[in-house]
Design an enzyme around this catalytic site. Structure first.
Site, PDB file in Angstrom:
ATOM      1  N   ALA A  90      21.790  31.378   6.035  1.00 20.62           N
ATOM      2  CA  ALA A  90      21.777  31.053   4.562  1.00 20.62           C
ATOM      3  C   ALA A  90      21.410  32.036   3.576  1.00 20.62           C
ATOM      4  CB  ALA A  90      20.692  29.962   4.510  1.00 20.62           C
ATOM      5  N   LYS A  91      21.698  32.021   2.518  1.00 18.53           N
ATOM      6  CA  LYS A  91      21.035  32.923   1.462  1.00 18.53           C
ATOM      7  C   LYS A  91      20.909  32.266  -0.030  1.00 18.53           C
ATOM      8  CE  LYS A  91      20.019  37.323   1.872  1.00 18.53           C
ATOM      9  NZ  LYS A  91      19.365  37.814   3.060  1.00 18.53           N
ATOM     10  N   GLY A  92      20.081  32.670  -0.916  1.00 20.77           N
ATOM     11  CA  GLY A  92      20.130  32.015  -2.466  1.00 20.77           C
ATOM     12  C   GLY A  92      19.851  33.284  -3.114  1.00 20.77           C
TER      13      GLY A  92
END
Ligand code: NAD
Length: 421
Positions: free
Chosen positions: A107-109
């Protein structure tokens, strides 16, 4: 094909995946499932500024695949971040976690903001509001956050506090990279840079290259770049002859005093005006002849136009995606003179220790720094050995070997679970 992820970094991640899918002869149904993220969330983040006005920042979170456990990935606060860049980083996280044997999808934000332009109070309001907007989409067994460029322990503490206030009790396992005082692990801040140094030593060992007395050039003097600089200069006995950050690049062939550079950055927020080295054009930094070159800042900095002119023995890719696919073809042709430690291996120390932190938080049972470092090196050693063996056995580049191991593990998990319904 035009889609919401259209962005050069996402195109680069897809091109890499295409090469690996071809190499693994992956069925196209699986290939397509791995190409596009499972979930992407965009949020408007309203923040009251110190002057009373309200600014709306764009926030993103991308969860790439859900086949091996919860998703895991950092949050980037940078001015130019896009959902496509975040999607690329989430995809790389998937391969990295699988290569290290961690039970996570990637994931990444990100938030489109220059954190250096915010006051501490504005940064806190932005961090808390971003986390608040994400609460419906994350959880300790759904998606776990962590730090990345432009965020740090303090931001992680605000994330954890905001989530916990919403739940009504402390939930330290929602975020990694938080301070030890609120359930963080020893050794997380140093983990990525420490892993980079460990892998450089392993590579040097294979090459029979003496690191002590050798030279190193580092692009990016943030968390990862500075920890690597300290390790190589003060434990490894190397000379840091080139250093850069967002303000520019600096060179001193006699060796930069890393502690003095660090003090300068703490005082002035960047290397600008650092008296211990001479300013050079930024594009010259990566071309400086050295034994070890460490890109530890942004993606795409080694490209078609400079890949053949890089002069180092070990290229340690601490940043995510520093080398474009075109550059990679050039570097693969130089494998006899240039040993590449590919990004998904080189910077895996961060997520490995994040995994340790998550486990400790879930169990409320804490390890000391030696235990953390020993276990980190053990996991890195396994991944390093697997990559080198596969590259040798199949006569492929280190990058293709690393990606093949990571992608294959995700592919096999998807195959074994089958398609619902
Ligand atoms: P950071 O925000 O602490 O530091 C980033 C550094 O890069 C700063 O010195 C900044 O001034 C510099 N920089 C930014 N843009 C630049 C440019 N165009 N040219 C030169 N320097 C520039 O970030 P970090 O946590 O050290 O992360 C660095 C890289 O490592 C990123 O690619 C990140 O995704 C990757 N990474 C970080 C971790 C981690 O645990 N922090 C883990 C895995 C990968």
């Amino acid at each position: 094909m035009q889609h919401i992820y259209s962005d050069p970094t996402f195109a680069m991640a897809c091109e890499q995946l295409d090469l690996v899918a071809d190499y693994l002869q992956m069925p196209s149904s699986l290939h397509n499932r791995l190409r596009f993220p499972k979930r992407a969330i965009t949020v408007a983040v309203p923040v009251r500024m110190d002057d009373g006005s309200v600014n709306i920042f764009h926030g993103y979170r991308v969860q790439h695949h859900l086949s091996m456990g919860p998703t895991k990935g950092g949050t980037r606060f940078t001015p130019g971040v896009t959902i496509g860049e975040v999607a690329a980083l989430a995809m790389w996280m998937s391969w990295k976690c699988a290569l290290a044997g961690l039970p996570y999808g990637g994931a990444k934000g990100g938030v489109t903001v220059d954190p250096l332009r915010l006051s501490p109070a504005e940064l806190e309001r932005l961090s808390r509001r971003y986390m608040q907007e994400m609460i419906p989409f994350i959880g300790p067994h759904v998606d776990i956050m962590g730090p990345d460029m432009g965020t740090n322990e303090r931001v992680m503490a605000w994330f954890m506090d905001t989530y916990s206030a919403y739940r009504g009790h402390s939930v330290p396992e929602i975020v990694t990279g938080k301070p030890v005082s609120v359930g963080g692990t020893h050794g997380r801040r140093e983990a990525t840079g420490r892993g980079v140094v460990y892998l450089i030593e392993r590579a040097a060992n294979l090459l029979k290259l003496e690191l002590a007395g050798g030279t190193v050039v580092i692009q990016g003097f943030g968390n990862v770049g500075s920890v690597a600089a300290y390790g190589l200069a003060y434990k490894g006995g190397m000379r840091v002859i080139g250093l850069s950050d967002i303000s520019g690049a600096y060179r001193n062939d006699a060796g930069i005093d890393v502690r003095a550079a660090d003090r300068h950055v703490r005082k002035h927020a960047s290397l600008a005006g650092f008296p211990g080295a001479e300013a050079i054009p930024a594009e010259e930094l990566l071309l400086t002849p050295c034994d070890v070159l460490i890109p530890a800042a942004v993606s795409g900095v080694i490209h078609r136009d400079n890949a053949s002119r890089i002069r180092c023995r070990i290229l340690a890719e601490a940043a995510n995606g520093p080398t474009t696919v075109e550059a990679d073809r050039i570097l693969a042709g130089r494998a006899h003179e240039l040993f590449v430690i590919p990004d998904i291996l080189c910077n895996a120390g961060g997520v490995i220790v994040s995994y340790f932190e998550w486990i400790q938080s879930l169990q409320s049972f804490f390890w000391n720094e030696t235990e953390v470092a020993d276990r980190l090196f053990r996991v890195l050693e396994q991944a390093f050995t697997a990559v080198i063996k596969r590259a040798r056995d199949e006569k492929i580049s280190h990058r293709l070997a690393a990606l093949a191991i990571g992608v294959e593990r995700v592919m096999n998990a998807k195959k074994d679970r089958g398609l619902f319904p």
